[in-house]
Design a protein around this motif. Sequence first.
Motif, short mmCIF file in Angstrom:
data_model
loop_
_atom_site.label_atom_id
_atom_site.label_comp_id
_atom_site.label_asym_id
_atom_site.label_seq_id
_atom_site.Cartn_x
_atom_site.Cartn_y
_atom_site.Cartn_z
N ARG A 106 0.83 -1.19 0.00
CA ARG A 106 0.00 0.00 0.00
C ARG A 106 0.87 1.26 0.00
O ARG A 106 0.56 2.24 -0.67
CB ARG A 106 -0.92 0.00 1.22
N GLU A 107 1.95 1.23 0.77
CA GLU A 107 2.87 2.38 0.79
C GLU A 107 3.48 2.60 -0.59
O GLU A 107 3.61 3.74 -1.04
CB GLU A 107 3.97 2.13 1.82
N HIS A 108 3.83 1.52 -1.25
CA HIS A 108 4.35 1.62 -2.61
C HIS A 108 3.30 2.23 -3.53
O HIS A 108 3.61 3.07 -4.38
CB HIS A 108 4.76 0.23 -3.12
N HIS A 109 2.05 1.82 -3.34
CA HIS A 109 0.97 2.35 -4.17
C HIS A 109 0.81 3.85 -3.95
O HIS A 109 0.58 4.60 -4.91
CB HIS A 109 -0.34 1.63 -3.82
N LEU A 110 0.94 4.31 -2.70
CA LEU A 110 0.79 5.74 -2.41
C LEU A 110 1.90 6.55 -3.08
O LEU A 110 1.65 7.62 -3.63
CB LEU A 110 0.81 5.98 -0.90
N HIS A 111 3.13 6.04 -3.03
CA HIS A 111 4.24 6.73 -3.70
C HIS A 111 4.00 6.79 -5.20
O HIS A 111 4.22 7.82 -5.83
CB HIS A 111 5.56 6.00 -3.41
N HIS A 112 3.54 5.67 -5.76
CA HIS A 112 3.29 5.60 -7.20
C HIS A 112 2.19 6.58 -7.59
O HIS A 112 2.30 7.30 -8.60
CB HIS A 112 2.89 4.17 -7.57
N LEU A 113 1.12 6.63 -6.80
CA LEU A 113 -0.02 7.49 -7.09
C LEU A 113 0.37 8.96 -7.03
O LEU A 113 -0.12 9.78 -7.82
CB LEU A 113 -1.15 7.21 -6.09
N SER A 114 1.27 9.31 -6.12
CA SER A 114 1.72 10.70 -6.00
C SER A 114 2.43 11.16 -7.27
O SER A 114 2.29 12.32 -7.69
CB SER A 114 2.67 10.85 -4.81
N VAL A 115 3.17 10.24 -7.87
CA VAL A 115 3.91 10.58 -9.08
C VAL A 115 3.00 10.53 -10.31
O VAL A 115 2.96 11.47 -11.11
CB VAL A 115 5.10 9.62 -9.27
N PHE A 116 2.26 9.45 -10.43
CA PHE A 116 1.40 9.23 -11.61
C PHE A 116 0.03 8.72 -11.17
O PHE A 116 -0.02 7.75 -10.40
CB PHE A 116 2.07 8.21 -12.55
N PRO A 117 -1.06 9.37 -11.52
CA PRO A 117 -1.17 10.43 -12.52
C PRO A 117 -1.25 11.84 -11.94
O PRO A 117 -1.45 12.79 -12.69
CB PRO A 117 -2.49 10.08 -13.18
N LEU A 118 -1.13 12.02 -10.61
CA LEU A 118 -1.38 13.34 -10.03
C LEU A 118 -0.29 14.36 -10.39
O LEU A 118 -0.58 15.42 -10.94
CB LEU A 118 -1.54 13.22 -8.51
N ALA A 119 0.98 14.04 -10.04
CA ALA A 119 2.06 14.98 -10.38
C ALA A 119 2.26 15.04 -11.89
O ALA A 119 2.35 16.12 -12.48
CB ALA A 119 3.34 14.58 -9.67
N ILE A 120 2.34 13.85 -12.50
CA ILE A 120 2.50 13.73 -13.95
C ILE A 120 1.41 12.79 -14.47
O ILE A 120 1.29 11.67 -13.95
CB ILE A 120 3.87 13.12 -14.33
N PRO A 121 0.57 13.14 -15.43
CA PRO A 121 0.62 14.37 -16.20
C PRO A 121 -0.46 15.39 -15.83
O PRO A 121 -0.65 16.36 -16.55
CB PRO A 121 0.38 13.86 -17.62
N LEU A 122 -1.21 15.17 -14.71
CA LEU A 122 -2.32 16.08 -14.41
C LEU A 122 -1.86 17.46 -13.97
O LEU A 122 -2.45 18.47 -14.36
CB LEU A 122 -3.23 15.46 -13.34
N MET A 123 -0.81 17.55 -13.15
CA MET A 123 -0.31 18.86 -12.72
C MET A 123 0.85 19.30 -13.61
O MET A 123 0.75 20.31 -14.30
CB MET A 123 0.10 18.80 -11.25
N ALA A 124 1.92 18.56 -13.58
CA ALA A 124 3.07 18.88 -14.43
C ALA A 124 2.94 18.10 -15.73
O ALA A 124 3.75 17.22 -16.03
CB ALA A 124 4.38 18.54 -13.72
N GLY A 125 1.90 18.41 -16.47
CA GLY A 125 1.65 17.72 -17.74
C GLY A 125 2.29 18.45 -18.90
O GLY A 125 2.99 19.46 -18.72
#
Length: 209
Positions: A106-125
């Motif tokens: 689950r912790e791995h999933h949270l790290h992954h989710l923070s990077v994709f898709p929230l940080a990239i490409p929705l914010m820093a797209g």
Amino acid sequence: MLDYFVSAAVTMLVVLDPPGLAPIFLAVTSGLSTEERRRVAWRSSIIALGILAMFGAIGAPLLAALGITLPAFRIAGGLLLFAISFEMVFGRRTERKSENAEAMMREHHLHHLSVFPLAIPLMAGPGAITAMMLLAGEAKGDPTRLAGLFVITALVVAACLAVYLAAERMNRLLGVTGNAILTRLLGVVLTALAVQFVMDGIRAAFLTG
């Protein structure tokens, strides 16, 4: 100089669109606790700010050195966004979360989710990165303008973070059924946005080619 700062602020606000990120944030973080949502919000915002600052500083020469064009970058972003929207529409994200119930997974999933898709490409797209590089180019190496651009970008990202943190209230109002419906509907919207990214990239490639 004031015109430059106003133009930069309006451009970054329109491109990042903080209010429009709230329902998408809720959809892609469905099933997470309040604390987990808060951690994902902070991480994704910090990552997005770092990416935008980097591309503002060295983005254009970096892409040129790698032989990557902006249209190709936009198409890549669209394809990545399409992958996550597909999972949202068909509920694959929820299924995978139930399978990965262990704490470390689950912790791995949270790290992954923070990077994709929230940080990239929705914010820093592709749109935000392109805007950042163009605005940095318009600064023409002026340290004051560049510093102002980075401050403006930080403030816009902070607005996105505030929207993410306030989205939890919306989540409580929607409930389980409302969130399920919202996830599917926004999955369709994200699919259309992904296709639009790809179409814009292809169109730009033909125009520049």
